[in-house]
Design a protein around this motif. Sequence first.
Motif, PDB file in Angstrom:
ATOM      1  N   ASP A 229      -0.946  -5.298  -7.765  1.00 16.97           N
ATOM      2  CA  ASP A 229      -0.843  -5.562  -6.098  1.00 16.97           C
ATOM      3  C   ASP A 229      -2.312  -4.940  -5.392  1.00 16.97           C
ATOM      4  OD1 ASP A 229       1.911  -6.863  -5.941  1.00 16.97           O
ATOM      5  OD2 ASP A 229       2.349  -4.691  -6.837  1.00 16.97           O
TER       6      ASP A 229
ATOM      7  N   TYR B 149      -4.753  -5.407  -1.920  1.00 15.51           N
ATOM      8  CA  TYR B 149      -5.437  -5.830  -0.351  1.00 15.51           C
ATOM      9  C   TYR B 149      -6.969  -5.660  -0.228  1.00 15.51           C
ATOM     10  CZ  TYR B 149      -0.390  -5.489   1.052  1.00 15.51           C
ATOM     11  OH  TYR B 149       1.044  -5.667   1.326  1.00 15.51           O
TER      12      TYR B 149
ATOM     13  N   HIS C 186      -4.263   8.743   2.121  1.00 11.31           N
ATOM     14  CA  HIS C 186      -4.134   7.576   1.643  1.00 11.31           C
ATOM     15  C   HIS C 186      -4.365   7.436  -0.039  1.00 11.31           C
ATOM     16  CE1 HIS C 186      -8.572   8.067   1.971  1.00 11.31           C
ATOM     17  NE2 HIS C 186      -8.684   7.195   0.905  1.00 11.31           N
TER      18      HIS C 186
ATOM     19  N   LYS D  23      -4.403  -0.540  -2.880  1.00 10.35           N
ATOM     20  CA  LYS D  23      -2.859  -0.767  -3.499  1.00 10.35           C
ATOM     21  C   LYS D  23      -2.199  -1.316  -2.302  1.00 10.35           C
ATOM     22  CE  LYS D  23      -3.209   2.403  -7.467  1.00 10.35           C
ATOM     23  NZ  LYS D  23      -2.587   3.695  -8.039  1.00 10.35           N
ATOM     24  N   GLU D  24      -2.261  -0.784  -1.364  1.00 10.70           N
ATOM     25  CA  GLU D  24      -1.304  -0.954  -0.097  1.00 10.70           C
ATOM     26  C   GLU D  24      -2.453  -0.817   1.025  1.00 10.70           C
ATOM     27  OE1 GLU D  24       1.458   2.124  -0.330  1.00 10.70           O
ATOM     28  OE2 GLU D  24       0.094   3.550   0.219  1.00 10.70           O
TER      29      GLU D  24
ATOM     30  N   ARG E  56      -3.695  -9.695   2.200  1.00 10.02           N
ATOM     31  CA  ARG E  56      -3.430  -9.580   0.785  1.00 10.02           C
ATOM     32  C   ARG E  56      -3.982 -10.245  -0.274  1.00 10.02           C
ATOM     33  NH1 ARG E  56       2.901  -7.714  -0.203  1.00 10.02           N
ATOM     34  NH2 ARG E  56       2.286  -6.938  -2.585  1.00 10.02           N
TER      35      ARG E  56
ATOM     36  N   GLU F 147      -0.824 -10.243  -5.649  1.00 10.35           N
ATOM     37  CA  GLU F 147       0.836  -9.724  -5.528  1.00 10.35           C
ATOM     38  C   GLU F 147       1.296 -10.310  -7.154  1.00 10.35           C
ATOM     39  OE1 GLU F 147       5.090 -10.575  -3.186  1.00 10.35           O
ATOM     40  OE2 GLU F 147       3.194 -11.826  -2.621  1.00 10.35           O
TER      41      GLU F 147
END
Length: 258
Positions: A104, A106, A136, A229-230, A247, A250
């Motif tokens: 995953d 972003y 973070h 990662k997020e 994004r 996924e």
Amino acid sequence: MAATDAVRSDLVTPELRRQYRDEGYFVLERALTDEQLDLLRGGAQYSIDRLDAEMDRLGTDRIGINHRGKRYFSNMIYQHRPELQQFLFSDTAAQICRATLGEDAYLFWEQYVIKAGDPETAFAWHQDSGYVHEDHEPYVTVWIALDDVTLDNGPVYLLPYSRSGIKSYVKHITDPATNDRVCYFGSDPGVPMTAPAGSIVVFSSVVMHRSGPNLTDRHRRVYIAQYSKEIITAKDDAATPQGAVDRFLEGGKVVAEF
């Protein structure tokens, strides 16, 4: 497959994955196709012109760490030049993200870093995370040479984990003369990342690095994309993103729409 995606499917080997885990970086020499390199070079002058225009508007020669005619850190250019998304969300970027972040990812940040020929274009020791905040997960920096990078035109110097002894965020101090945030004052000069145009230096946001001055008479152009990662949010405000929120991956699959 588009021309900008005509890359090897095994770009990041198991050995490079291990090097990233153990030392925080790896290098992909001449990894870009000619089409990708031309695409990224296409936004370089625009990034300079945009910052010069903003300095004109404000009546200054310095905005943050940007210094007119010397060094430029022009960010989020892809929002004005959407064709850059062809690389940002390409198979090249996907392979790098899977190897460093996992399934995953972003897009967190994007910018051109351009140094004119000037002895005052060095950039101090820092972690990329030092320009965010301590709360973070480490993200990955994809540092792309748009010109041949030599010892004379301002290469990035890395301190691998085995030499810095650091694998996490450390406190930075702001240099009032340059606005650089500084985290290392030791004597280790670091490992110079000299490489031909089209090469990619991939490193963790907690790897300490600096760059030397451009002592030539030509610009040294670099394009940087950073992935997380997020979604990284602002310090003490979980509702406000710190950077981009696009994004990308996924479950290992590209889901970005452009």
